[in-house]
Design an enzyme around this catalytic site. Structure first.
Site, PDB file in Angstrom:
ATOM      1  N   GLU A   8      42.364  65.207  34.493  1.00 47.33           N
ATOM      2  CA  GLU A   8      41.346  65.050  36.087  1.00 47.33           C
ATOM      3  C   GLU A   8      40.288  64.386  35.849  1.00 47.33           C
ATOM      4  O   GLU A   8      39.978  64.441  35.119  1.00 47.33           O
ATOM      5  CB  GLU A   8      41.645  66.093  36.245  1.00 47.33           C
ATOM      6  N   ASP A  21      47.456  62.042  44.676  1.00 47.59           N
ATOM      7  CA  ASP A  21      46.482  62.703  44.163  1.00 47.59           C
ATOM      8  C   ASP A  21      44.966  61.919  43.549  1.00 47.59           C
ATOM      9  O   ASP A  21      44.495  61.256  44.964  1.00 47.59           O
ATOM     10  CB  ASP A  21      46.929  62.295  42.714  1.00 47.59           C
TER      11      ASP A  21
END
Length: 290
Positions: free
Chosen positions: A16, A197
Site C-alpha cells: 500500500e 482502492d
C-alpha cells in the site's frame, strides 16, 4: 517499460501507499499487514526494509525529512527511515477496533487520513485532517473503508473513495482553509470487476485508481469517464503513484491477503511491485509541513 513490469516479486500481504521521493529518486511503500516499510532505488534495483510496531495504513513524506505514518493506533512521525516514532495524533483511542488506513498529504502540507473498523465492515470509520501544528480535525464519518485520497492539479477538488460502498466521491476543496464542500458522487463502481482502492492524480487532472479484486488500474477523466484501462497480472492491485525522474512511471502495489494457495499458485506475482509508462505525467508528491 511500455508493458506492466514486475520490479519486485515482494509477496506483500497488503502492499500500500507508494510515494515517490523526488529528492532521493526512490520509491517508498508499506506492507500493511507485515507490518513493514520499504524503499526501492531504481538506479540500483536495491530494496531496503524496516519493521513497524503495528499495522500501517499509509505513509507520507515530510518537508524537513523523514515520514508521517498512519498506524493502527494513531498518526506518527519519524525523522528517518527506520527511526524512532513519535505520536502526533490519536483521535480514536476510544475505538480499539478501528485503525488508520489510506492517508495522503495535500499541497498545503497537511496530512489527511481515514480510519476503518478492522474487525468488521461496520461504518465506524472517519476522515481526519492533521495540520502541521498537529491539530487533528474530524472531516467526515460513517465510513467503511477509506481510500483514494487525491487532489486535482488546481487544488479545487478532493477525491475520496469508500471501498465497500463501491463509490469514489469528490468534494469542492478550499485549499487555503482546508475545508470541504458537500460530498458528491464521482463514480459508482458497483458494476465494475473490482472495488476502488488507492489512487493518484496526473497533471491533466485525471484520476488513476487501482481496482482491488478487479485486476486492473483505471484512469478517470475529470468528468468521471474511464478513458484508460491497464490489465494487471494480479487480481489485487492496491494503490498507485507516479514517479521516476520525469514523473512518467506509474508504480503499482498489490496484495496476497485472503488468497487461497490455489489462487497464489495461479498468480505467482501477487503481492509484487509493478511499474509501467502510461503516456501521462504525474504531480510531485506533496509533503507534510510538520
Amino acid at each position: 517499460m511500455d508493458a506492466v513490469t514486475c520490479l519486485l516479486n515482494a509477496g506483500n500481504m497488503l502492499g500500500e501507499s507508494p510515494v515517490w521521493s523526488a529528492r532521493e529518486q526512490a520509491l517508498y511503500w508499506v506492507d500493511s499487514r507485515a507490518p513493514s516499510m520499504h524503499r526501492y532505488d531504481p538506479s540500483t534495483g536495491t530494496v531496503d526494509s524496516t519493521a513497524l510496531p503495528s499495522l500501517v495504513g499509509s505513509i507520507g513524506l515530510r518537508q524537513g525529512g523523514g515520514f508521517i505514518l498512519g498506524l493502527r493506533d494513531g498518526v506518527y512521525t519519524t525523522d528517518s527511515f527506520g527511526g524512532e516514532l513519535s505520536l502526533l495524533a490519536d483521535p480514536e483511542r476510544q475505538s480499539p477496533d478501528n485503525r488508520f488506513n489510506d492517508g495522503r498529504c495535500d499541497r498545503q502540507g497537511r496530512f489527511w487520513a481515514g480510519t476503518m473498523n478492522d474487525r468488521s465492515r461496520d461504518p465506524t470509520g472517519a476522515l481526519y485532517k492533521i495540520e502541521p501544528d498537529s491539530t487533528c480535525t474530524l472531516m467526515g464519518d460513517d465510513i467503511i473503508v477509506p481510500n483514494s485520497l487525491a487532489w486535482s492539479p488546481d487544488d479545487k477538488r478532493m477525491y475520496f473513495a469508500d471501498t465497500y460502498r463501491h463509490s469514489i466521491f469528490v468534494y469542492d476543496f478550499d485549499a487555503d482553509q482546508g475545508r470541504l464542500g458537500p460530498r458528491q458522487l464521482f463514480v459508482d463502481t458497483k458494476n465494475h470487476p473490482g472495488r476502488p482502492d488507492g489512487s493518484c492524480i496526473d497533471d491533466s487532472g485525471c484520476l488513476w485508481n487501482a481496482e482491488y479484486a478487479g485486476g486492473r488500474v483505471v484512469r478517470y477523466t475529470p468528468g468521471g469517464v474511464i478513458d484508460t484501462v491497464i490489465d494487471m497480472p494480479v487480481s489485487q492491485p492496491s494503490c498507485c503513484c507516479f514517479g521516476g525522474p520525469d514523473l512518467d512511471i506509474l508504480f503499482i502495489t498489490s496484495a496476497t491477503q485472503r488468497m487461497t494457495p490455489e489462487q497464489k499458485a495461479a498468480e505467482p506475482l501477487a503481492g509484487g511491485l509493478f511499474a509501467l509508462r502510461v503516456g501521462a505525467q504525474g504531480m510531485p508528491e506533496p509533503m507534510f509541513a510538520g
